[in-house]
Motif scaffolding. Structure first.
Motif, PDB file in Angstrom:
ATOM      1  N   UNK A 158       0.817  -1.220   0.000  1.00  0.00           N
ATOM      2  CA  UNK A 158       0.000   0.000   0.000  1.00  0.00           C
ATOM      3  C   UNK A 158       0.852   1.271   0.000  1.00  0.00           C
ATOM      4  N   UNK A 170       3.431  13.442 -17.613  1.00  0.00           N
ATOM      5  CA  UNK A 170       3.948  12.326 -16.821  1.00  0.00           C
ATOM      6  C   UNK A 170       5.227  11.729 -17.413  1.00  0.00           C
ATOM      7  N   UNK A 202       1.978  19.808   4.838  1.00  0.00           N
ATOM      8  CA  UNK A 202       2.623  19.843   3.530  1.00  0.00           C
ATOM      9  C   UNK A 202       3.437  21.132   3.393  1.00  0.00           C
ATOM     10  N   UNK A 243       2.417  14.583  -0.378  1.00  0.00           N
ATOM     11  CA  UNK A 243       1.125  15.100  -0.818  1.00  0.00           C
ATOM     12  C   UNK A 243       0.096  14.048  -1.248  1.00  0.00           C
ATOM     13  N   UNK A 244       0.443  13.139  -2.175  1.00  0.00           N
ATOM     14  CA  UNK A 244      -0.568  12.240  -2.753  1.00  0.00           C
ATOM     15  C   UNK A 244      -0.952  11.110  -1.816  1.00  0.00           C
ATOM     16  N   UNK A 245      -0.009  10.702  -0.990  1.00  0.00           N
ATOM     17  CA  UNK A 245      -0.213   9.535  -0.136  1.00  0.00           C
ATOM     18  C   UNK A 245      -0.604   9.910   1.288  1.00  0.00           C
ATOM     19  N   UNK A 246      -0.425  11.177   1.656  1.00  0.00           N
ATOM     20  CA  UNK A 246      -0.612  11.628   3.037  1.00  0.00           C
ATOM     21  C   UNK A 246       0.338  10.906   4.002  1.00  0.00           C
TER      22      UNK A 246
END
Lengths: 320, 198, 347
Positions: free
Chosen positions: C87, C118, C218, C274-277
């Motif tokens: 995960x 990307x 963040x 940021x994206x995953x915290x």
């Protein structure tokens, strides 16, 4: 920690979504990409109100796939203290605002074996981000959106278009309304429950889940409580040597900020604990409205969450 | 007994009914049979829905087995490994609201908690009671061999032969304590051998 | 500014690692006063500090190439020094992005990152690496993102997932640690992986630190320093390799203490991703021999005084018992009792 530096943004688009909700598309003033974020995150929007600066938290609805803009949705509150009314009446494309960097107090549990998301009204906004993230993952999920009627269900219809098999919409009119007990009854082990909506709905879902044997570790909620109004009271800020009056419509945190004193915050809704402030002296009663402090801590009267809590007192001295 | 000073080790309690649960799964192995029987007889522990799996000590005999069925043990399995396989299958069909109760050796509890975690159960859905020997499972940090049933502060690693000192540091993922060479600094200079986990 | 790397240094066998005079002056000396005092000492990780080691969020120095080679040697011998639970993939990408952005911005002579949506193009001139890949598609890199970028970094990295109001160490690349094991600690909660640390639990240090980190924001990283002492400039003092480095502790004499005993400082930094915290924990390790340290008289005076006041539990926990007295005696000859200036910066 002092409040994060804010990011100047410009409003690119304002669209009515329902009779009560408007969607705002924000971009950075300097044209650079906005910070990436995780589903469930919110930003605090800083609004230049006529009388004072307004700060309200709003969930980010999209994903980090496109960081040229953020989308937020604002429901016009009947009891608006200024924030949602300002957004609806004073903000138009081209308006300039500021936001804090994203903070996530309502994330998806990464080890959940199944996600069950329940939302009502404008509480759909964080769930909008959750669904957009979940459609790309391999974990099963199920979403139930409650709305007054079909014209209030625009955002739910959007979600159903993204995940037709996973999203159910429940309308008060014509009904039937959401049967929370039935939804919770047959969920497999390892399911995590998320609820966001009006206070009464959150309380009902949590109580129903507890009654059905759901443990606290699997129940997640987010509630953007507007700070309750109350009687005015006077506060002494010992570190900054200031004496302020908190008016009826302003929160203690807002009054501290208005006095030019930097104070930490994240959720502005009494949930995260970031603004916890030590009470140095008190002659009177603290009116705790947060869900962060335990009952014992509230009774002790030695600390307060100024984002939502007030006091009925002759004297209050804070370590701020 | 368990030592609460070891921060990484789970805190084992004693099995008491959790009234917030709606379905109860109870497992016991060897000396864990007694706490299971005590739990089943506890006031307020519901008759159903519940599911009880026990792997009694081989010496229990027919009388012991009869006592088990008398207090409502639904399934008696021959040993720990078969019990864990049954538990795995049983949890597959369980719903939210389930509480898991386990009693037995620390190795058994470690294995049960791992299976529970794989089904998404978190700490507040599991109750554990340690029963019988305090012997430790010891993971050799040098060769990664797991040494079962260690009762002494030192153990000769079955994998690399080094004399390991058993540190008070426990990994739930490995369900084992940490073993590190005892005489690395001065060969042969080991502390006295003591039985500390009888 | 181009860094003059020392690519042939070693951290094992013949131990040819040395600090240049400039590297000594930029050492992040950890002691702010003349007595030992435990402090959580968390402060904002902003650019700038007492020495040049604080100039950037991720510090690259003259040892970069040699340290990356040492890391590759450790990983070749033991691939489990880099592990990530399934995960943690989003957190791995967050980490790669944060590191590539910072390195290419802060050291443009050595690193560059060109992004077209990307499609990313990464160049590491110091290590002679060039890579085109698709951000978010692990199949376009030679290994998983954490390992890919971790192999090009000085210092260890761990990734903490945030759930259940706790932090779980669910991924990491750890090759230069001070006696803790990623393989053993992987998946642990905050208080569990700190379990072996003496004294601090009872003082509530970890309760407060966890509460603080759960609200880490963040773009507002924090840092702290930690320290111990190591014999020889050896990076890999893992429990796994204890049979190799443990015997070193018995070899210290008054004659060799100055060159062989090293102060080991970890500049630890914590970033919200940021994206995953998730939270990235960077553990950047600096080594300096007592002889090198003594070229800054303030530092050798102060280290002498700190070692004398260290509580016995910490002497034992940090593994100093066998050579602390020898080190104190050597440092005593270099401590004239003069007062030391405030702060950690060299005089």
């Amino acid at each position: 920690m002092t409040p994060a530096a804010t990011i100047p943004v410009v409003v690119r688009e304002v669209r009515p979504v329902t009779p009560l909700i408007r969607r705002f598309t924000l971009a950075r003033e300097d044209g650079l990409p906005l910070p990436a974020f995780s589903a469930g995150a919110h930003v605090v929007v800083v609004m230049p109100g006529a009388a004072r600066t307004l700060r309200n938290p709003y969930s980010l609805m999209g994903t980090s796939a496109d960081l040229s803009t953020y989308d937020i949705a604002v429901r016009l509150s009947e009891t608006s203290r200024g924030g949602s009314r300002f957004m609806h009446e004073a903000v138009a494309p081209g308006s300039k605002l500021a936001i804090t960097p994203p903070v996530n107090l309502f994330p998806l549990d990464k080890l959940a074996r199944r996600h069950l998301l329940l939302c009502g009204g404008v509480g759909i906004t964080p769930v909008s981000a959750h669904v957009r993230e979940l459609v790309h993952g391999g974990v099963p999920f199920e979403v139930h959106c409650g709305a007054r009627s079909i014209e209030h269900a625009t955002l739910a219809l959007e979600l159903r278009a993204i995940a037709p098999d996973a999203v159910a919409i429940h309308l008060d009119t014509p009904g039937p309304t959401m049967d929370v007990e039935a939804i919770l009854a047959e969920q497999p082990l390892g399911t995590h429950l998320y609820v966001c909506g009006p206070g009464g709905m959150i309380e009902n879902v949590i109580a129903t889940a507890r009654a059905a044997g759901w443990p606290e570790s699997h129940i997640h909620w987010e509630r953007f409580t507007a700070p309750p109004a109350g009687k005015p009271f006077e506060v002494t800020l010992s570190r900054s040597g200031k004496r302020i009056t908190v008016p009826p419509e302003m929160s203690l945190l807002e009054a501290i900020e208005a006095a030019g004193v930097d104070a930490p915050f994240l959720c502005r809704g009494g949930a995260c604990g970031q603004c916890e402030t030590t009470v140095l002296a008190l002659d009177g009663t603290l009116l705790h409205h947060d869900v962060y402090l335990s009952a014992d801590q509230k009774a002790a009267g030695d600390r307060i969450m100024p984002c939502v809590s007030r006091a009925d007192c002759r004297t209050l001295v804070l370590d701020r | 007994m368990t030592t609460s000073a070891i921060k990484s080790r789970p805190i084992y309690g004693s099995l008491v009914p959790d009234p917030t649960g709606r379905h109860h799964v109870v497992v016991g192995e060897g000396p864990g049979t007694a706490p299971v029987m005590r739990l089943l007889a506890a006031p307020g522990f519901p008759e159903h829905p519940r599911h009880v799996l026990v792997a009694p000590e081989p010496a229990s005999g027919p009388a012991g087995l009869a006592a088990l069925s008398a207090c409502g043990v639904a399934e008696i399995v021959p040993d720990g490994p078969s019990l864990l396989r049954r538990l795995d299958a049983l949890l597959d069909g369980c719903r939210m609201g389930t509480r898991l109760y386990a009693a037995g050796s620390e190795s058994f509890l470690g294995a049960v908690v791992k299976i529970a975690a794989e089904h998404g159960l978190l700490d507040d859905e599991c109750r554990t009671e340690h029963a019988g020997s305090t012997a430790r499972r010891v993971h050799c940090t040098h060769c990664r061999q797991v040494n079962e049933h260690v009762t002494t502060n030192l153990v000769a690693c079955a994998g690399c032969g080094r004399t390991l000192f058993v540190r008070d540091h426990y990994s739930r993922r490995l369900a084992a304590f940490m073993g590190v060479q005892a005489d690395a600094e001065q060969p042969g200079a080991t502390p006295a051998l003591q039985e500390v986990f009888p | 500014m181009t860094i003059a790397f020392k690519p042939d240094e070693t951290y094992r066998d013949d131990f040819t690692f040395r600090n240049s005079p400039a590297a000594i002056r930029r050492f992040p000396f950890p002691f702010g006063e003349d007595v030992y005092r435990y402090a959580v000492n968390i402060e904002p990780h902003v650019r700038g500090g007492p020495t040049a080691a604080y100039d950037n969020l991720f510090d690259i120095d003259e040892h970069y190439i040699a340290e990356c080679r040492e890391r590759a040697l450790v990983l070749a011998h033991d691939p489990k020094r880099c592990q990530a639970l399934p995960h943690m993939m989003a957190a791995q990408w967050d980490t790669l992005e944060l590191l590539m952005e910072n390195l290419s911005t802060d050291y443009p002579e050595h690193f560059s990152l060109v992004r077209d949506g990307y499609a990313w193009h990464w160049t590491n001139r110091a290590l002679g690496i060039e890579q085109h890949f698709v951000f978010g598609d692990a199949g376009t890199l030679p290994c998983e993102p954490l390992e890919y970028i971790g192999r090009q970094m000085q210092g260890d990295l761990t990734l903490q997932d945030q759930r259940e109001d706790n932090l779980f160490m669910d991924a990491g690349m750890v090759t230069c640690q001070a006696d803790w094991s990623l393989e053993f600690d992987l998946g642990m909660k905050f208080h569990e992986w700190h379990g072996p640390v003496p004294l601090a639990h009872e003082q509530g240090v970890f309760d407060r630190a966890l509460k603080f980190l759960l609200n880490l924001q963040l773009g507002r990283p924090v840092r702290r320093l930690n320290w111990t002492m190591t014999i020889n400039p050896r990076m890999d003092t893992s429990p796994e390799q204890y049979p190799q480095w443990g015997p070193d502790r018995t070899t210290i004499t008054p004659e060799n203490v100055g060159s062989r005993v090293h102060l080991r400082v970890e500049l630890q930094s914590l970033f919200r991703l940021p994206r995953s915290n998730a939270i990235l924990f960077g553990i950047r390790c600096y080594l300096i021999s007592l002889e090198e340290l003594a070229t800054i008289p303030k530092w050798s005076r102060r280290l002498h005084r700190v070692l004398q006041t260290l509580p016995p539990e910490l002497v034992e926990y940090k593994g100093l018992s066998r050579f602390r007295d020898t080190a104190i005696a050597w440092l005593a000859q270099r401590d004239d009792g003069a007062p030391t200036s405030v702060g950690t910066a060299p005089d």
